[in-house]
Design a protein around this motif. Structure first.
Motif, PDB file in Angstrom:
ATOM      1  N   TRP A   1      45.165   0.837 -13.037  1.00  0.00           N
ATOM      2  CA  TRP A   1      45.057  -0.569 -13.438  1.00  0.00           C
ATOM      3  C   TRP A   1      45.426  -0.692 -14.921  1.00  0.00           C
ATOM      4  N   PRO A   2      46.732  -0.688 -15.235  1.00  0.00           N
ATOM      5  CA  PRO A   2      47.166  -0.673 -16.640  1.00  0.00           C
ATOM      6  C   PRO A   2      46.993  -1.998 -17.369  1.00  0.00           C
ATOM      7  N   LEU A   3      46.694  -3.061 -16.646  1.00  0.00           N
ATOM      8  CA  LEU A   3      46.576  -4.378 -17.262  1.00  0.00           C
ATOM      9  C   LEU A   3      45.502  -4.375 -18.353  1.00  0.00           C
ATOM     10  N   HIS A   4      45.821  -4.983 -19.495  1.00  0.00           N
ATOM     11  CA  HIS A   4      44.828  -5.096 -20.563  1.00  0.00           C
ATOM     12  C   HIS A   4      44.965  -6.451 -21.248  1.00  0.00           C
ATOM     13  N   PRO A   5      43.870  -7.203 -21.334  1.00  0.00           N
ATOM     14  CA  PRO A   5      42.543  -6.886 -20.806  1.00  0.00           C
ATOM     15  C   PRO A   5      42.535  -6.948 -19.275  1.00  0.00           C
ATOM     16  N   GLY A   6      41.810  -6.032 -18.661  1.00  0.00           N
ATOM     17  CA  GLY A   6      41.909  -5.908 -17.214  1.00  0.00           C
ATOM     18  C   GLY A   6      40.617  -5.984 -16.441  1.00  0.00           C
ATOM     19  N   GLN A   7      39.483  -6.135 -17.123  1.00  0.00           N
ATOM     20  CA  GLN A   7      38.216  -6.061 -16.396  1.00  0.00           C
ATOM     21  C   GLN A   7      38.008  -7.224 -15.430  1.00  0.00           C
ATOM     22  N   ILE A   8      38.194  -8.442 -15.899  1.00  0.00           N
ATOM     23  CA  ILE A   8      37.981  -9.610 -15.031  1.00  0.00           C
ATOM     24  C   ILE A   8      38.991  -9.618 -13.881  1.00  0.00           C
ATOM     25  N   PRO A   9      40.306  -9.375 -14.134  1.00  0.00           N
ATOM     26  CA  PRO A   9      41.243  -9.298 -13.005  1.00  0.00           C
ATOM     27  C   PRO A   9      40.884  -8.202 -12.003  1.00  0.00           C
ATOM     28  N   ALA A  10      40.335  -7.077 -12.482  1.00  0.00           N
ATOM     29  CA  ALA A  10      39.922  -6.010 -11.567  1.00  0.00           C
ATOM     30  C   ALA A  10      38.787  -6.483 -10.668  1.00  0.00           C
ATOM     31  N   PHE A  11      37.832  -7.193 -11.236  1.00  0.00           N
ATOM     32  CA  PHE A  11      36.715  -7.700 -10.436  1.00  0.00           C
ATOM     33  C   PHE A  11      37.207  -8.703  -9.393  1.00  0.00           C
ATOM     34  N   GLU A  12      38.141  -9.546  -9.811  1.00  0.00           N
ATOM     35  CA  GLU A  12      38.701 -10.524  -8.870  1.00  0.00           C
ATOM     36  C   GLU A  12      39.456  -9.810  -7.734  1.00  0.00           C
ATOM     37  N   HIS A  13      40.208  -8.789  -8.091  1.00  0.00           N
ATOM     38  CA  HIS A  13      40.956  -8.020  -7.092  1.00  0.00           C
ATOM     39  C   HIS A  13      40.001  -7.372  -6.099  1.00  0.00           C
ATOM     40  N   CYS A  14      38.917  -6.816  -6.595  1.00  0.00           N
ATOM     41  CA  CYS A  14      37.942  -6.154  -5.721  1.00  0.00           C
ATOM     42  C   CYS A  14      37.335  -7.140  -4.731  1.00  0.00           C
ATOM     43  N   LEU A  15      36.915  -8.295  -5.215  1.00  0.00           N
ATOM     44  CA  LEU A  15      36.316  -9.292  -4.322  1.00  0.00           C
ATOM     45  C   LEU A  15      37.316  -9.764  -3.266  1.00  0.00           C
ATOM     46  N   LYS A  16      38.567  -9.962  -3.682  1.00  0.00           N
ATOM     47  CA  LYS A  16      39.579 -10.483  -2.760  1.00  0.00           C
ATOM     48  C   LYS A  16      39.942  -9.469  -1.682  1.00  0.00           C
ATOM     49  N   HIS A  17      40.106  -8.216  -2.068  1.00  0.00           N
ATOM     50  CA  HIS A  17      40.642  -7.219  -1.146  1.00  0.00           C
ATOM     51  C   HIS A  17      39.570  -6.383  -0.444  1.00  0.00           C
ATOM     52  N   TYR A  18      38.386  -6.283  -1.045  1.00  0.00           N
ATOM     53  CA  TYR A  18      37.374  -5.403  -0.472  1.00  0.00           C
ATOM     54  C   TYR A  18      36.033  -6.090  -0.207  1.00  0.00           C
ATOM     55  N   GLY A  19      35.985  -7.385  -0.462  1.00  0.00           N
ATOM     56  CA  GLY A  19      34.727  -8.103  -0.316  1.00  0.00           C
ATOM     57  C   GLY A  19      34.106  -7.994   1.063  1.00  0.00           C
ATOM     58  N   ARG A  20      34.948  -7.929   2.100  1.00  0.00           N
ATOM     59  CA  ARG A  20      34.414  -7.893   3.468  1.00  0.00           C
ATOM     60  C   ARG A  20      33.880  -6.520   3.866  1.00  0.00           C
ATOM     61  N   GLU A  21      34.063  -5.533   2.994  1.00  0.00           N
ATOM     62  CA  GLU A  21      33.656  -4.173   3.335  1.00  0.00           C
ATOM     63  C   GLU A  21      32.225  -3.840   2.938  1.00  0.00           C
ATOM     64  N   SER A  22      31.574  -4.717   2.183  1.00  0.00           N
ATOM     65  CA  SER A  22      30.223  -4.414   1.695  1.00  0.00           C
ATOM     66  C   SER A  22      29.329  -5.637   1.789  1.00  0.00           C
ATOM     67  N   GLU A  23      28.059  -5.394   2.064  1.00  0.00           N
ATOM     68  CA  GLU A  23      27.084  -6.485   2.021  1.00  0.00           C
ATOM     69  C   GLU A  23      26.775  -6.875   0.588  1.00  0.00           C
ATOM     70  N   TRP A  24      26.716  -5.861  -0.296  1.00  0.00           N
ATOM     71  CA  TRP A  24      26.453  -6.099  -1.709  1.00  0.00           C
ATOM     72  C   TRP A  24      27.455  -5.307  -2.545  1.00  0.00           C
ATOM     73  N   ILE A  25      27.929  -5.893  -3.642  1.00  0.00           N
ATOM     74  CA  ILE A  25      28.722  -5.165  -4.626  1.00  0.00           C
ATOM     75  C   ILE A  25      28.099  -5.389  -6.002  1.00  0.00           C
ATOM     76  N   ALA A  26      27.807  -4.285  -6.678  1.00  0.00           N
ATOM     77  CA  ALA A  26      27.315  -4.350  -8.055  1.00  0.00           C
ATOM     78  C   ALA A  26      28.494  -4.185  -9.005  1.00  0.00           C
ATOM     79  N   PHE A  27      28.574  -5.035 -10.002  1.00  0.00           N
ATOM     80  CA  PHE A  27      29.649  -4.987 -10.987  1.00  0.00           C
ATOM     81  C   PHE A  27      29.069  -4.473 -12.306  1.00  0.00           C
ATOM     82  N   ILE A  28      29.253  -3.183 -12.549  1.00  0.00           N
ATOM     83  CA  ILE A  28      28.690  -2.562 -13.740  1.00  0.00           C
ATOM     84  C   ILE A  28      29.745  -1.676 -14.405  1.00  0.00           C
ATOM     85  N   ASP A  29      29.377  -1.064 -15.534  1.00  0.00           N
ATOM     86  CA  ASP A  29      30.283  -0.207 -16.291  1.00  0.00           C
ATOM     87  C   ASP A  29      29.869   1.256 -16.162  1.00  0.00           C
ATOM     88  N   LEU A  30      30.705   2.134 -16.685  1.00  0.00           N
ATOM     89  CA  LEU A  30      30.449   3.572 -16.588  1.00  0.00           C
ATOM     90  C   LEU A  30      29.341   4.036 -17.518  1.00  0.00           C
TER      91      LEU A  30
END
Length: 332
Positions: free
Chosen positions: A64-93
Motif C-alpha cells: 500500500w504505497p499511497l501516502h497518506p494511506g491510512q484512511i484509504p486503507a481502512f476504506e478498502h478493508c471495509l469495502k472488500h473484506y467487511g463481509r468476512e468478519s462480524e467485528w473489525i478492530a482498526f488499530i495500529d502496530l
C-alpha cells in the motif's frame, strides 16, 4: 469468500518488522482470527515475517504505497473484506487490544452485538527509561504509563460491525454508521469525535506503546504521520514519555505469548533448514540433538530428511547410469 470470522484487525504498517510477530501472536491469543495488513513502503523485513501467516490465511496482505494511506486503507478493508468478519478492530502496530479481565475479546463483544460499534480507550505507556531499543518483548519492557487522568487516555479506537458501518469519518479513530451510534464499554453512546468524556478500561483496553524507547521515538518523528503529509512534532516523545504508574495488567499473557513465539521461531527455523537442504542436496548432515524437536515439527523434519536421502540415492544412481551410457556411446 473466506469463512466468516468473529474478530479481525485492520492495520497499516511501516517498518514494524522487529515488533510484528509479537503483535500478531499476542492478538491471536486474545481472540483475533484474521489480520488485514497494509504495508506502507516498509524497507525492513516485514514481508519475510508475514509470509507464513499469509500462507495459513491468518493475514491478508496488501502493498500500500499511497501516502497518506491510512484512511484509504481502512476504506478498502471495509469495502472488500467487511463481509468476512462480524467485528473489525482498526488499530495500529503500537497498540495492543485486550480484555481487562477476560482472556478473549470476543467474549466481551458478545455484550455489544446490538450496537454498530464499540470504542476502546487508550492507556499510553512511556519509555520506562529505555534510551536504546531493548531486546525482548514490548509488553515486558514497557511497564510504566501515564496517570489515569492523562488527557490522551480519553482518545478511543473503534471496533466496528462492518455490516452496520458506512466508512471512516475521516480519522483513524471514528467511523460513520448506517443506523445508531457506537458506544463506550459502559454502553454510553459516543455522540461524535474521537474522545470520551471519561476514560474507562474496566472491560476493554488498548495499551498504546506510543513512545517505546528514545531510539524508536526519534525514528517515528523522522518517519512522519500516516494520516497526513506533515512531519511529527519533535516534542511528541517528551509529551508522551510518561512513566508515572506501573501497569502489569497485560503481563498475564506473557507466558503464553513467549511459548507461541518460541514455537513460531522453531517452525521458521525448521523451514529455513529444509529450504537450505533442498538447495544443497549433497550436504544432508545436521545434528538433531542441537534442536529442541517437538511433536509434528520433529516428525516432519525427519520424514523430509529421509526423503532427501532417497532422492540423493536416486540422483547418484541416475548419474552413474548416465555415465555408463555416455561411456558406451563413446566406445561405439
Amino acid at each position: 469468500m473466506r469463512d466468516k470470522c468473529k474478530l479481525s484487525i485492520c492495520a497499516i504498517m511501516r517498518d514494524e518488522g522487529c515488533y510484528l510477530m509479537e503483535w500478531l501472536e499476542f492478538h491471536k491469543l486474545v481472540g483475533v482470527e484474521r489480520f488485514y495488513l497494509y504495508n506502507n513502503n516498509s524497507v525492513d523485513n516485514t514481508t519475510d515475517i508475514v509470509i507464513p501467516y499469509i500462507q495459513t490465511g491468518e493475514v491478508i496482505f496488501h502493498d500500500w504505497p499511497l501516502h497518506p494511506g491510512q484512511i484509504p486503507a481502512f476504506e478498502h478493508c471495509l469495502k472488500h473484506y467487511g463481509r468476512e468478519s462480524e467485528w473489525i478492530a482498526f488499530i495500529d502496530l503500537d497498540e495492543f487490544l485486550f480484555a481487562t479481565e477476560k482472556n478473549d475479546v470476543r467474549e466481551v463483544l458478545e455484550e455489544f452485538k446490538d450496537y454498530p460499534g464499540v470504542v476502546v480507550n487508550w492507556l499510553c505507556f512511556g519509555s520506562s527509561g529505555h534510551i536504546k531499543r531493548p531486546k525482548g518483548l514490548q509488553i515486558e519492557n514497557y511497564t510504566k504509563r501515564a496517570p489515569d487522568n492523562f488527557q490522551s487516555h480519553q482518545v478511543v479506537k473503534s471496533i466496528v460491525r462492518p455490516e452496520k458501518t458506512l466508512g471512516s469519518a475521516g480519522t483513524p479513530h471514528e467511523f460513520t454508521y448506517l443506523d445508531g451510534l457506537p458506544v463506550t464499554e459502559s454502553k454510553q453512546p459516543l455522540l461524535g469525535g474521537s474522545r470520551t468524556d471519561i476514560s474507562s478500561t474496566k472491560k476493554l483496553r488498548i495499551n498504546h506503546y506510543k513512545t517505546r524507547s528514545q531510539e524508536d521515538g526519534d525514528y517515528k518523528t523522522r518517519r512522519g504521520r500516516p494520516t497526513t503529509l506533515q512531519p511529527r512534532n519533535p516534542q511528541l516523545f517528551k509529551a508522551y514519555d510518561r512513566n508515572d504508574v506501573e501497569d502489569l495488567t497485560i503481563q498475564r499473557f506473557l507466558p503464553q505469548l513467549k511459548n507461541a513465539l518460541a514455537e513460531r521461531e522453531r517452525v521458521l527455523n525448521y523451514e529455513l533448514l529444509l529450504n537450505q537442504q533442498y538447495k544443497t542436496p549433497n550436504q544432508l548432515v545436521f545434528d538433531y540433538q542441537k534442536y529442541d524437536m517437538i511433536d509434528s515439527a520433529n516428525n516432519k523434519l525427519k520424514r523430509s530428511f529421509k526423503q532427501l536421502q532417497e532422492i540423493q540415492k536416486e540422483l547418484d544412481k541416475s548419474k552413474s547410469w548416465l555415465d555408463h551410457i555416455e561411456d558406451n556411446s563413446l566406445m561405439v
